[in-house]
Motif scaffolding. Sequence first.
Motif, PDB file in Angstrom:
ATOM      1  N   CYS A  34      43.785  48.923  34.197  1.00  0.00           N
ATOM      2  CA  CYS A  34      43.453  47.621  33.616  1.00  0.00           C
ATOM      3  C   CYS A  34      42.393  47.702  32.527  1.00  0.00           C
ATOM      4  O   CYS A  34      42.389  46.913  31.599  1.00  0.00           O
ATOM      5  CB  CYS A  34      42.990  46.662  34.703  1.00  0.00           C
ATOM      6  SG  CYS A  34      44.376  45.986  35.630  1.00  0.00           S
ATOM      7  N   CYS A  48      38.668  38.428  38.050  1.00  0.00           N
ATOM      8  CA  CYS A  48      38.548  39.891  38.044  1.00  0.00           C
ATOM      9  C   CYS A  48      37.104  40.263  37.734  1.00  0.00           C
ATOM     10  O   CYS A  48      36.455  39.614  36.913  1.00  0.00           O
ATOM     11  CB  CYS A  48      39.473  40.467  36.983  1.00  0.00           C
ATOM     12  SG  CYS A  48      39.149  42.193  36.587  1.00  0.00           S
ATOM     13  N   TYR A  75      41.208  40.371  30.868  1.00  0.00           N
ATOM     14  CA  TYR A  75      41.166  40.433  32.324  1.00  0.00           C
ATOM     15  C   TYR A  75      41.550  39.094  32.956  1.00  0.00           C
ATOM     16  O   TYR A  75      41.299  38.028  32.409  1.00  0.00           O
ATOM     17  CB  TYR A  75      39.765  40.872  32.785  1.00  0.00           C
ATOM     18  CG  TYR A  75      39.425  42.259  32.280  1.00  0.00           C
ATOM     19  CD1 TYR A  75      40.230  43.363  32.602  1.00  0.00           C
ATOM     20  CD2 TYR A  75      38.318  42.475  31.472  1.00  0.00           C
ATOM     21  CE1 TYR A  75      39.932  44.630  32.124  1.00  0.00           C
ATOM     22  CE2 TYR A  75      38.005  43.744  30.989  1.00  0.00           C
ATOM     23  CZ  TYR A  75      38.815  44.818  31.321  1.00  0.00           C
ATOM     24  OH  TYR A  75      38.528  46.068  30.842  1.00  0.00           O
ATOM     25  N   GLY A 108      46.162  47.842  39.462  1.00  0.00           N
ATOM     26  CA  GLY A 108      46.246  46.514  38.866  1.00  0.00           C
ATOM     27  C   GLY A 108      47.250  46.442  37.734  1.00  0.00           C
ATOM     28  O   GLY A 108      48.144  45.595  37.709  1.00  0.00           O
ATOM     29  N   ASN A 139      46.511  40.616  42.128  1.00  0.00           N
ATOM     30  CA  ASN A 139      47.380  41.490  42.916  1.00  0.00           C
ATOM     31  C   ASN A 139      47.130  41.396  44.414  1.00  0.00           C
ATOM     32  O   ASN A 139      47.952  41.866  45.207  1.00  0.00           O
ATOM     33  CB  ASN A 139      47.251  42.932  42.430  1.00  0.00           C
ATOM     34  CG  ASN A 139      47.921  43.120  41.082  1.00  0.00           C
ATOM     35  OD1 ASN A 139      49.113  42.884  40.943  1.00  0.00           O
ATOM     36  ND2 ASN A 139      47.145  43.490  40.079  1.00  0.00           N
ATOM     37  N   ASN A 199      39.093  48.729  43.388  1.00  0.00           N
ATOM     38  CA  ASN A 199      39.611  47.425  43.824  1.00  0.00           C
ATOM     39  C   ASN A 199      40.839  47.574  44.723  1.00  0.00           C
ATOM     40  O   ASN A 199      41.602  46.643  44.924  1.00  0.00           O
ATOM     41  CB  ASN A 199      39.890  46.497  42.632  1.00  0.00           C
ATOM     42  CG  ASN A 199      40.959  47.055  41.714  1.00  0.00           C
ATOM     43  OD1 ASN A 199      41.581  48.076  42.005  1.00  0.00           O
ATOM     44  ND2 ASN A 199      41.171  46.396  40.594  1.00  0.00           N
ATOM     45  N   CYS A 250      40.482  41.984  42.855  1.00  0.00           N
ATOM     46  CA  CYS A 250      41.705  41.857  42.061  1.00  0.00           C
ATOM     47  C   CYS A 250      42.513  40.693  42.615  1.00  0.00           C
ATOM     48  O   CYS A 250      43.509  40.883  43.324  1.00  0.00           O
ATOM     49  CB  CYS A 250      42.519  43.156  42.115  1.00  0.00           C
ATOM     50  SG  CYS A 250      44.007  43.091  41.083  1.00  0.00           S
TER      51      CYS A 250
END
Lengths: 355, 253
Positions: B54, B24, B20, B128, B218, B124, B215
């Motif tokens: 993810c 995150c 990750y 992702g 992103n 989120n 996130c």
Amino acid sequence: MAKILMKGNEAIAEAAIRAGCQAYFGYPITPQTELLEYMSRRMVELGRVFLQAESELSAINMVYGAACAGARVMTSTSSPGFSLMQEGISYIVCSEVPAVVINVMRGGPGLGNIQPAQGDYFQMTKGGGHGDYNVIVLAPTTLQEAIDLTILAFDLADKYRSLVTIIADGMIGQIMEPVELPEIEPPQRPEQPWALTGAKGREKNIITSLYLGGLPLEKVNLRLQETLEEIKGNEVRYAEYMLEGAEIVVVAYGTAGRIAQTAIKEAREEGIPAGLFRPITMFPFPYDRLDEVAKGVEHLLVFELNAGQMLEDVHLATRDRLPIHFYGKMGGVVPSPAEVLAEIEKIASPQRGER
Amino acid sequence: MERKVVFAKPEALTDAPTHYCPGCTHGVVHRLIAEVIDKLGIREITIGIAPVGCAVLAYNYFNLDVAEAAHGRAPAMATGLKRVQPDKVVFTYQGDGDLAAIGTAEIVHAASRGENITTIFINNAVYGMTGGQMAPTTLPGQVTTSTPFGRDVKIAGYPLRVAELIATTSGAAYVVRRMVTKPATIASAKKAIKLAFQAQRAELGFSLVEILSSCPTNWGLNPREALEWVEENMAAYYPLGDYKVIDEVKSLK
């Protein structure tokens, strides 16, 4: 053992129950629905798992989940539903868990109709979903054979840790015939050290179809192909009828095989030396045996309830060393034995056929 | 000298380093689930279902039996696993694209059937793994790689409020929304996860904990800004709270 009169869909359902099917997940679709209905009653009576899913997508993923737990599990559907199941089938095959899927085919493409057809041959025998794989495809022609092959399907699924399908059609699903249902001992199943049963007293198990990086996924593919080679070596099945002295051999399976058998009997009565070669495993296809059979005859007539799908495998088997004729009906049209006989007559005596 | 363990990695987590991104909150939620599983003593009877997204590699991080589902199908797969082994604890771990877009039918019907499983839902507001496209939960006006001018609700429609939706199903026993932005909210999320698993063990029906997550990668924010964005923007559209808690769950504690 006494014979009883049963409908095809119900006979397949009862065969699955006797084979020790522990869980069934399905979605109603004609002409398969009686199978689901039969399961909804009998599985519950027996204290086993029955669940009507919200779609064929869900049904096949419920099958996937139960298979991961090591349960004997199946679903049944008809053509449009089988299309929806392709995603799950690809995952199940890659994950190497055993499951059984019955496809009672109907006319297509699209919503098509609910008549018997064999238009899913390519989808069933050549992979169907994404990626490199095949599944065992068993083609019954009578209800008794449907029962026997359903029982076999569960054993083969266990043996090769893969998905096994029955390629039936609306005719097999809907007709009634006298059948014998075998009494079966509880199945002797292989050990399942891979099953997701809780990591108690052992390392954890993972079931996945994700293999990041080229080499790990190539390794899985090579193993899957190795299993397919083993299947090709061990599991080819077919039936032959009146091949002795035959000059014209009809190649047909399932309901088409049954119609062809009647036509061939009548052709013989007319003095036409005709015979039947009927594959039972559509995958693995009996290439070698068909090639052998073709060596001694003058014509092959491929008869299918589609536009000519198995036809390609017949070309492959024989490498076109002899004339290969095709007779097919699409869209759920089922020809009579007389129509198939007329095709045989055309080949036997072209002038007569053109009359 | 006698030593006492005051802090250790939960047994339900492996030693594998996660993939990750920095900041995150997947890792935080993984840890909360693992701590709850340890606390309840259910590691050896628990089976997880990892999603596509993810958290696809979650099976490497949980020290449990885990299956990896097709995109959105985790609740169907969990249903199959649970129905044939009702004595086991089965949970799905799903993101917003997985659960609220491609898998909407599966989650709604699993809840509606009262499937005795638990879903941990990570919201989120973005896809992702594929690099930041619009999710079903992307906020109006939010810029993503597939809403470069901001999410225009006239074109892309409105974000879906999952906890509220699932709470309307008769089969749901416990449906709440939490976030994991600071110690107090994280502690509250952990309590909710514990109650969700307890509800399953008591065979009370479907349980879902929606967790507002960050996130930074992103969203184009640093980890701290991302947590603030969760509190200021996400929690405004997705209010925290208990959306359905049946009486039998209330009396668990």
